[in-house]
Write a protein that holds these residues in place. Structure first.
Motif, short mmCIF file in Angstrom:
data_model
loop_
_atom_site.label_atom_id
_atom_site.label_comp_id
_atom_site.label_asym_id
_atom_site.label_seq_id
_atom_site.Cartn_x
_atom_site.Cartn_y
_atom_site.Cartn_z
N SER A 52 0.82 -1.18 -0.05
CA SER A 52 0.04 0.17 0.13
C SER A 52 0.69 1.32 0.15
O SER A 52 2.15 1.17 0.26
N PHE A 53 0.22 2.35 -0.32
CA PHE A 53 1.17 3.77 -0.21
C PHE A 53 -0.28 4.74 0.30
O PHE A 53 -1.21 4.42 0.07
N PHE A 54 0.28 6.06 0.72
CA PHE A 54 -0.52 6.78 1.27
C PHE A 54 -0.19 8.23 0.44
O PHE A 54 0.82 8.63 0.00
N ARG A 55 -1.38 8.91 0.35
CA ARG A 55 -1.27 10.13 0.06
C ARG A 55 -2.05 11.17 0.68
O ARG A 55 -3.07 10.83 1.34
N VAL A 56 -1.60 12.39 0.76
CA VAL A 56 -2.77 13.47 1.42
C VAL A 56 -2.86 14.45 0.38
O VAL A 56 -2.08 14.93 -0.24
N TYR A 57 -4.09 14.84 0.44
CA TYR A 57 -4.70 15.98 -0.49
C TYR A 57 -5.29 16.93 0.39
O TYR A 57 -5.95 16.84 1.35
N ASP A 58 -5.29 18.17 0.00
CA ASP A 58 -6.30 19.28 0.30
C ASP A 58 -7.53 19.15 -0.01
O ASP A 58 -7.70 18.32 -0.99
N LYS A 59 -8.44 19.77 0.65
CA LYS A 59 -9.90 19.66 0.05
C LYS A 59 -9.94 20.04 -1.51
O LYS A 59 -11.12 19.60 -1.94
N GLN A 60 -9.17 20.80 -1.76
CA GLN A 60 -9.33 21.30 -3.37
C GLN A 60 -8.69 20.04 -4.55
O GLN A 60 -9.05 20.19 -5.78
N GLY A 61 -8.27 18.80 -3.64
CA GLY A 61 -7.50 17.97 -4.54
C GLY A 61 -6.29 17.83 -4.98
O GLY A 61 -5.70 16.94 -5.75
N ASN A 62 -5.50 18.97 -4.32
CA ASN A 62 -4.15 19.14 -4.37
C ASN A 62 -3.45 18.14 -3.70
O ASN A 62 -3.31 17.81 -2.44
N LEU A 63 -2.40 17.38 -4.38
CA LEU A 63 -1.61 16.44 -3.51
C LEU A 63 -0.65 17.07 -2.52
O LEU A 63 0.38 18.00 -3.15
N LEU A 64 -0.43 16.93 -1.42
CA LEU A 64 0.35 17.50 -0.58
C LEU A 64 1.78 16.62 -0.07
O LEU A 64 2.95 17.20 -0.04
N GLU A 65 1.47 15.38 -0.04
CA GLU A 65 2.39 14.64 0.46
C GLU A 65 2.07 13.19 -0.06
O GLU A 65 0.81 12.84 -0.32
N SER A 66 3.08 12.16 -0.25
CA SER A 66 2.71 10.87 -0.69
C SER A 66 4.08 10.08 -0.23
O SER A 66 5.14 10.28 -0.12
N THR A 67 3.86 8.68 -0.22
CA THR A 67 4.85 7.56 0.23
C THR A 67 5.04 6.77 -0.91
O THR A 67 5.69 5.94 -0.97
N GLU A 68 4.36 7.41 -2.11
CA GLU A 68 4.66 6.43 -3.25
C GLU A 68 6.00 5.72 -3.78
O GLU A 68 6.11 4.98 -4.11
N TRP A 69 6.62 6.99 -3.67
CA TRP A 69 8.31 6.54 -4.08
C TRP A 69 9.21 6.49 -2.83
O TRP A 69 10.13 6.46 -3.10
N VAL A 70 8.81 6.15 -1.64
CA VAL A 70 9.59 5.92 -0.65
C VAL A 70 10.22 4.49 -0.60
O VAL A 70 9.21 3.67 -0.67
N LEU A 71 11.42 4.25 -0.93
CA LEU A 71 12.00 2.93 -0.97
C LEU A 71 12.86 2.36 0.15
O LEU A 71 12.91 1.25 0.24
N ASP A 72 12.88 3.23 1.14
CA ASP A 72 13.60 2.52 2.37
C ASP A 72 12.72 2.00 3.55
O ASP A 72 13.25 1.74 4.56
N MET A 73 11.34 2.12 3.27
CA MET A 73 10.47 1.56 4.31
C MET A 73 9.37 0.80 3.57
O MET A 73 8.64 1.22 2.42
N HIS A 74 8.56 -0.05 4.30
CA HIS A 74 7.32 -0.70 3.65
C HIS A 74 6.25 -0.18 4.58
O HIS A 74 6.05 -0.35 5.65
N GLU A 75 5.38 0.29 3.83
CA GLU A 75 4.18 0.89 4.44
C GLU A 75 3.10 -0.38 4.45
O GLU A 75 3.17 -1.48 3.91
N ASP A 76 2.33 -0.42 5.63
CA ASP A 76 1.23 -1.50 5.60
C ASP A 76 0.16 -1.15 6.05
O ASP A 76 -0.69 -0.91 7.22
N GLY A 77 -0.72 -0.35 4.98
CA GLY A 77 -2.02 -0.04 5.13
C GLY A 77 -3.13 -0.83 5.04
O GLY A 77 -4.30 -0.63 5.31
#
Length: 126
Positions: A72-97
């Motif tokens: 899995s990966f995580f993204r944070v958006y503002d209420k207008q739908g703009n991407l603020l942060e993402s773990t999509e390309w974080v390679l040094d840890m594994h997310e477990d959503g």
């Protein structure tokens, strides 16, 4: 001997470039076709953190990328739908959503990893 060495280096560089290009293409495709698994809005409703499940597809190359990537990966958006942060390309840890959801805590977007919780402080979301 010198020509053989140069040919070997060039061949290795070409193969590495092909593998890297394939890896990036599969990762981009998996993210583009990802499914929203869970989402949670911040208390003030300014931002949403979404958990995505990437779809890697079938075949040996896709299965290799899947095995070496996160489930899995995580993204944070503002209420207008703009991407603020993402773990999509974080390679040094594994997310477990899949086992645990991303959520808001102390004005931070918090997400589970194999090493505990990580997160972002986003003033516009607090």
């Amino acid at each position: 001997m010198q020509l053989l060495k140069k040919t070997g280096l060039i061949t290795t560089a070409i193969l590495f470039t092909i593998l890297l290009t394939g890896w990036v293409f599969i990762k981009l495709s998996a993210a583009r076709n990802a499914t929203v698994y869970a989402q949670q809005w911040s208390d003030n409703g300014n931002c949403v953190i979404k958990t995505y499940i990437p779809h890697y597809g079938n075949g040996l190359p896709n299965n290799i990328v899947r095995a070496l990537s996160t489930a899995s990966f995580f993204r944070v958006y503002d209420k207008q739908g703009n991407l603020l942060e993402s773990t999509e390309w974080v390679l040094d840890m594994h997310e477990d959503g899949i086992q645990d959801y991303a959520r808001w805590g102390n004005h931070r977007a918090i997400y589970p990893t194999d090493m505990g919780y990580e997160g972002w402080t986003l003033p516009q979301c607090g």
